[in-house]
Design a protein around this motif. Structure first.
Motif, short mmCIF file in Angstrom:
data_model
loop_
_atom_site.label_atom_id
_atom_site.label_comp_id
_atom_site.label_asym_id
_atom_site.label_seq_id
_atom_site.Cartn_x
_atom_site.Cartn_y
_atom_site.Cartn_z
N VAL A 374 7.31 -75.56 -52.32
CA VAL A 374 7.30 -73.92 -52.63
C VAL A 374 6.11 -73.61 -51.63
CG1 VAL A 374 7.02 -72.20 -54.39
CG2 VAL A 374 7.89 -74.55 -55.01
N THR A 375 6.51 -72.73 -50.73
CA THR A 375 5.48 -72.07 -49.73
C THR A 375 5.94 -70.61 -49.38
OG1 THR A 375 7.13 -72.79 -47.91
CG2 THR A 375 5.31 -74.29 -48.72
N GLY A 376 4.83 -69.93 -48.82
CA GLY A 376 5.08 -68.58 -48.43
C GLY A 376 3.96 -68.10 -48.07
N THR A 377 3.96 -66.71 -47.39
CA THR A 377 2.88 -65.86 -46.83
C THR A 377 1.95 -65.38 -48.01
OG1 THR A 377 4.13 -64.05 -46.45
CG2 THR A 377 3.88 -65.64 -44.69
N GLU A 378 2.58 -65.21 -49.08
CA GLU A 378 2.07 -64.78 -50.22
C GLU A 378 2.31 -65.44 -51.37
OE1 GLU A 378 1.35 -59.74 -49.46
OE2 GLU A 378 3.44 -60.59 -49.67
N MET A 379 1.53 -65.65 -52.52
CA MET A 379 1.68 -66.35 -53.68
C MET A 379 0.76 -66.09 -54.70
SD MET A 379 2.45 -70.66 -53.98
CE MET A 379 3.21 -70.43 -52.44
N THR A 380 1.57 -65.75 -56.10
CA THR A 380 1.00 -65.36 -56.96
C THR A 380 0.09 -66.62 -57.88
OG1 THR A 380 2.80 -65.74 -58.47
CG2 THR A 380 2.40 -63.79 -57.88
N ARG A 381 -0.85 -66.22 -58.47
CA ARG A 381 -1.54 -67.56 -59.28
C ARG A 381 -0.24 -68.07 -60.32
NH1 ARG A 381 -5.05 -65.99 -64.62
NH2 ARG A 381 -4.08 -63.86 -65.04
N PRO A 382 -0.44 -69.60 -60.37
CA PRO A 382 0.49 -70.17 -60.95
C PRO A 382 0.34 -70.04 -62.75
CG PRO A 382 -0.53 -71.73 -59.71
CD PRO A 382 -1.26 -70.48 -59.67
N THR A 383 1.60 -70.30 -63.49
CA THR A 383 1.67 -70.18 -64.97
C THR A 383 2.47 -71.33 -65.43
OG1 THR A 383 1.96 -68.79 -66.64
CG2 THR A 383 3.28 -68.35 -64.61
N TRP A 384 2.05 -71.78 -66.60
CA TRP A 384 2.54 -73.14 -67.15
C TRP A 384 3.38 -72.72 -68.36
CZ3 TRP A 384 2.39 -78.15 -65.37
CH2 TRP A 384 1.45 -78.36 -64.30
N GLN A 385 4.56 -73.48 -68.48
CA GLN A 385 5.02 -73.42 -69.58
C GLN A 385 4.55 -74.63 -70.44
OE1 GLN A 385 7.83 -72.11 -71.18
NE2 GLN A 385 8.64 -73.61 -72.50
N TYR A 386 4.57 -74.28 -71.72
CA TYR A 386 4.06 -75.30 -72.62
C TYR A 386 4.97 -76.64 -72.76
CZ TYR A 386 7.06 -74.69 -76.68
OH TYR A 386 8.10 -74.66 -77.55
N PRO A 387 4.27 -77.63 -73.12
CA PRO A 387 5.06 -79.00 -73.28
C PRO A 387 6.13 -78.84 -74.51
CG PRO A 387 2.70 -79.63 -73.32
CD PRO A 387 2.88 -77.95 -73.16
N VAL A 388 7.49 -78.64 -74.23
CA VAL A 388 8.03 -78.52 -75.17
C VAL A 388 8.29 -79.47 -76.45
CG1 VAL A 388 10.73 -78.14 -75.75
CG2 VAL A 388 9.69 -77.14 -73.76
N ALA A 389 8.26 -80.82 -75.86
CA ALA A 389 8.35 -81.99 -76.79
C ALA A 389 6.95 -82.20 -77.00
CB ALA A 389 9.04 -83.10 -76.41
N SER A 390 6.47 -82.67 -78.54
CA SER A 390 5.33 -82.90 -78.98
C SER A 390 4.68 -83.97 -78.25
CB SER A 390 5.36 -83.18 -80.30
OG SER A 390 6.18 -84.35 -80.73
#
Length: 573
Positions: A374-390
């Motif tokens: 995943v590359t680009g000249t512009e990129m936002t800060r990342p964000t995580w999906q929470y762990p679905v399974a416990s």
């Protein structure tokens, strides 16, 4: 004769003694209506303009507003349809009557700024626009009364709406069918919510904007077998369902969680859940909020996770300012932005390469980070999906590269794969400079061309397909947005470069924002981070500042002076 009367009385007493706490009658609409209060009639000498103004100002209370209508207009008026909510500063302008017009008639034009409307699910739908309509009046017995309103619908100023409607959070489930998700609705009437009204809305399913993103454990066939009532014995709220079908004990407990959480605003401590007059869960007829968990503990960072920040292209601990024990902290990567997974085990960073391009790196917090395609000249800060399974660790992270939303997902073999997101519905809002997944993963907040936009995250069953659905711009009056984060699952905090309000708290439906204190902040702001039960941290032209409440003065963060205005703080998520 006396004997017959005596026997009849005995039979009557016996029959009364056998009346149960609740009957088997079916639900009666408006059964929860409060006792009618005495309505103040309009001023006899009020002119058409004043009659129309008072009608609109009082429209949040149907009984009071109806006093301004003719009998025929009352029959046509649809106050419960889909009321329009407008700003308080609406105008009422008299219309010029024709020379041959009946002097006992009049027309008034209402000009207003629409904020939005309630849909059939009682959800607020933001829809800002300038609007106008004609209200017609007739004079009867020397008093002006309204004979026709625009489309026979209801217009409510926001102050009247907040005084006469009550917010209620219904709860559904995310894709894991384990984490309850709030879905806010608005009900008219007294300050006390009605259990029957709430259950009726819950059985109708999620709001239009969340359909496909959340699920209900309650089958669509379910009905209220009887009105929700209060036990005369112990004050418990009795909810009696019907047509539930055969359900596993796990599903029944999930249904109980939905109902109990949705009834939190009802003045009761105990909910007695029944199906056809029998306990929903045989070994637990009564339920309290303490018996259910709101999110399973997986969507909120643990207290021991202090948060981090990016300073001078390195990731540091937010509490003590020390670089983290990872190549992202040692300077091996030229870090532009970063995000820690909700469980704390994983780190995602945006690295700037020597050629000026940016790339995403992901990996364990205590190890090197793998470069993802995943590359680009512009990129936002990342964000995580929470762990679905416990038993899972963070395995899905989102980022926007060159205005394209990407999500990187780790498969069972440990390989990170870039996957697309269908963003066709959100593209019209403009260039995306910030994107944050909600902590329950069912919504996404986006900053696009300085506007705040919220949409639903729809995940197809048995497929990797993901789409952003039903995006809505919230509060167009909040401009120059530079950052956003989730305070909890139903509220956002927003950083702007607007001098009239640098930081705002915004409900997820956008009905009305609250401005944080202006003191001590110096424009421009560059970042903001938030999490449940934690201080908000913003970075301005001087450094980092913290606040916990709307009215609290912003105080310097302990690391503000050491790190300066270049710090970009972030909590896990």
């Amino acid at each position: 004769m006396r004997l017959i009367v005596a026997v009849a009385c005995l039979l009557l007493v016996a029959s009364c003694a056998n009346i149960p706490e609740q009957t088997n009658a079916y639900v009666i609409p408006n059964s929860s209506a409060q006792p009618q209060q005495r309505v103040q009639l309009p001023d006899r000498d009020a002119d058409p303009i004043m009659v129309v103004r008072k009608f609109i100002e009082d429209s949040g209370d149907t009984a009071m507003a109806e006093a301004y209508l003719t009998d025929e207009a009352k029959r046509l008026w649809r106050p419960d349809s889909q009321p329009t909510i407008v700003d308080d500063d609406f105008s009422t302008v008299p219309r010029q009557q024709a020379k041959d017009a009946d002097p006992e008639t009049a027309s008034v034009e209402v000009k207003s700024t629409t904020k939005g409307r309630l849909d059939s699910h009682k959800s607020f739908i933001p829809q800002v626009k300038q609007d106008s309509g004609i209200v017609k009046l007739v004079r009867k017995d020397g008093q002006w009364r309204i004979s026709e309103t625009p489309n026979n619908a209801m217009i409510i100023p926001i102050s009247s709406f907040t005084n006469n409607y009550r917010p209620v959070k219904l709860y559904f489930y995310d894709t894991s069918k384990e984490v309850p998700v709030p879905d806010q609705r608005f009900l008219p009437g007294s300050p006390l919510p009605s259990a029957s009204e709430i259950i009726s809305l819950l059985l109708q399913g999620p709001a239009t904007g969340l359909q496909g993103a959340v699920h209900s454990a309650i089958p669509s066939s379910a009905v209220q077998r009887t009105n929700a009532t209060t036990s005369t014995r112990d004050g418990a709220t009795i909810v009696n369902l019907g047509m539930l079908g055969d359900q596993t004990i796990e599903t029944k407990r999930a249904i109980a969680t939905q109902i109990v959480l949705s009834l939190q605003d009802v003045p009761t401590t105990t909910v007695r859940l029944q199906v056809e007059d029998m306990p929903l869960v045989p070994d637990q007829p009564d339920w309290k909020v303490s018996d259910v968990q709101a999110d399973g503990g997986r969507t909120t960072p643990r207290p021991g996770l202090n948060g981090m920040m990016v300073v001078g292209n390195r990731v540091k601990d937010l509490r003590d300012g020390k670089p983290i024990a990872n190549p992202a902290g040692s300077g091996e990567y030229r870090v532009e932005s970063a995000a820690q997974s909700v469980d704390g085990s994983q780190l995602a960073v945006v690295e700037r390469l020597n050629n000026g391009e940016m790339q995403l790196r992901v990996g364990g917090l205590t190890e090197g980070l793998r470069a993802i395609q995943v590359t680009g000249t512009e990129m936002t800060r990342p964000t995580w999906q929470y762990p679905v399974a416990s038993n899972e660790i963070g395995k899905e992270v989102w980022v926007v590269a060159n205005n394209t939303i990407n999500r990187a997902v780790r498969n069972r073999e440990g390989t990170w794969m870039p996957l697309p997101v269908n963003q066709s519905e959100i593209e019209g809002f403009g260039k995306i400079t910030e994107l944050r997944l909600s902590r329950d993963g069912v919504r996404v907040a986006v900053v696009a061309d300085g506007k705040l936009v919220v949409g639903a995250v729809v995940r197809a069953n048995n497929s990797t397909d993901v789409a952003i659905s039903a995006p809505k711009q919230l509060l167009p009056s909040i401009t120059n947005v530079v950052g956003v984060d989730w305070l909890d699952n139903s509220r956002l905090v927003v950083a702007t470069n607007s001098p009239t309000g640098p930081v705002w708290q915004v409900p997820v439906d956008g009905i009305q924002a609250q401005r944080y204190n202006l003191a001590n902040l110096t424009l421009p702001l560059s970042s903001i981070t938030a999490a449940p039960s934690r201080q908000i941290v913003v970075t301005d032209a001087v450094g980092m500042w913290t606040a916990s409440d709307i009215g609290q003065v912003w105080l310097p963060h302990p690391q503000s002076q050491a790190q300066g205005p270049g710090a970009r703080p972030f909590y896990p998520g």
